[in-house]
Enzyme design. Structure first.
Site, PDB file in Angstrom:
ATOM      1  N   HIS A  55      35.542  48.954  50.352  1.00 23.65           N
ATOM      2  CA  HIS A  55      35.023  49.800  49.268  1.00 23.65           C
ATOM      3  C   HIS A  55      34.777  48.990  48.004  1.00 23.65           C
ATOM      4  O   HIS A  55      33.820  49.273  47.269  1.00 23.65           O
ATOM      5  CB  HIS A  55      35.902  51.057  49.081  1.00 23.65           C
ATOM      6  N   SER A 113      43.497  51.415  43.608  1.00 23.08           N
ATOM      7  CA  SER A 113      43.780  50.612  44.798  1.00 23.08           C
ATOM      8  C   SER A 113      43.171  49.221  44.683  1.00 23.08           C
ATOM      9  O   SER A 113      43.768  48.238  45.131  1.00 23.08           O
ATOM     10  CB  SER A 113      43.276  51.314  46.062  1.00 23.08           C
ATOM     11  N   GLU A 114      41.961  49.100  44.071  1.00 24.27           N
ATOM     12  CA  GLU A 114      41.361  47.789  43.833  1.00 24.27           C
ATOM     13  C   GLU A 114      40.562  47.769  42.540  1.00 24.27           C
ATOM     14  O   GLU A 114      40.023  48.791  42.101  1.00 24.27           O
ATOM     15  CB  GLU A 114      40.439  47.368  44.992  1.00 24.27           C
ATOM     16  N   THR A 115      40.502  46.567  41.975  1.00 27.48           N
ATOM     17  CA  THR A 115      39.681  46.264  40.799  1.00 27.48           C
ATOM     18  C   THR A 115      38.930  44.975  41.103  1.00 27.48           C
ATOM     19  O   THR A 115      39.509  44.042  41.669  1.00 27.48           O
ATOM     20  CB  THR A 115      40.562  46.075  39.550  1.00 27.48           C
TER      21      THR A 115
END
Length: 284
Positions: free
Chosen positions: A83, A52-54
């Site tokens: 997060h 979902s995210e990096t």
């Protein structure tokens, strides 16, 4: 686009956020040295990780900050996300980062400076101000009700909760209703929707949360710090939630995310445990 340096091995961690137990929270990829990479290279790697995210950690440009972070989904860059904030702080500290101030570090991101404090064995960030809040258009609420498979009157209240991601928060009457949702993503296309409902008193967590992102590869996010931050500001501010509570998220996905909320003075702190699951290097 700028020219990137020749690829080299860069320190990397994959962190599970909002869970003390590995593989039960929300994973985050963290490149601990993003120096010299342009947005195109960062976006390409974030798309490849399929998370979902990096995030990419960089030297700060503000002297008050301990480090700077850029946050990418598979398709876009976010000015702030929850997060990724906690997971990046966990990875930075784990790599030997030393905050300028005891007990609190300062993260620089596109949305500004975000304070992160140690809260026992957890980290917690101070929720940034909402850049948009308030009523949601009735046409959007009708679409959301259809997407959640609920009659319109069961949406007890709703509000824009924009602090980076453009969330719309929806309050339901119970955690049971939240967990029973079988979303119709097509009906909610173009909207980011977070749903929250209370658990019975004494049952453990105070609220159950689910967040839906129609059109995104990860259509339901396992655990979402930015939404929980906005929801806490909204619900505590309107007297619908106590000043301190525990939210559960990810239950419907087989996860066990736990988000700790505490209002203190003018701040709402959003905290959780993190655990490093992968450590090594990536070629970038």
């Amino acid at each position: 686009m700028t020219d990137n340096p020749a690829p080299r091995l860069r320190p990397f961690a994959q962190v599970d956020v909002f869970s003390a137990e590995p593989y039960r929270g929300n994973p985050l990829a963290v490149v601990l040295d993003g120096d010299g990479l342009d947005a195109h290279a960062m976006q390409r790697f974030a798309n490849w990780t399929n998370l979902s995210e990096t995030t990419f950690l960089l030297p700060p440009t503000d002297p008050r900050a301990d480090y700077r972070v850029r946050i990418f989904t598979g398709s876009e860059e976010f000015p702030f996300a929850g997060h990724p904030t906690l997971g990046s702080a966990h990875a930075w500290l784990g790599a030997g980062g030393i905050p300028r101030r005891d007990g609190e570090l300062v993260q620089e991101c596109a949305a500004g400076l975000v304070r992160v404090r140690r809260d026992g064995g957890r980290l917690a960030f101070a929720a940034p101000p909402l850049t948009r809040s308030g009523p949601v258009a009735e046409a959007d609420l009708a679409r959301i009700a259809a997407g959640l498979g609920l009659p319109r009157h069961e949406l007890l209240d709703a509000s824009w909760l924009v602090n980076g991601p453009e969330w719309i928060g929806v309050l339901l009457g119970s955690a049971e209703q939240v967990l029973a949702i079988r979303p119709d993503y097509a009906a909610m296309a173009g909207l980011k929707v977070g749903v929250i409902g209370p658990h019975p008193d004494g049952s453990g967590p105070g609220f159950e949360v689910r967040t839906f992102i129609p059109g995104d590869a990860a259509a339901e996010d396992p655990v979402t710090g930015s939404f929980n931050a906005g929801a806490a500001q909204w619900l505590i501010g309107t007297g619908r939630a106590p000043s301190s509570y525990l939210a559960a998220q990810g239950t419907a996905l087989g996860r066990a995310g736990r988000v700790h909320i505490e209002a203190a003075g003018d701040d709402v702190w959003v905290g959780g445990s993190s655990v490093s699951c992968i450590e090594g290097f990536v070629l970038l």
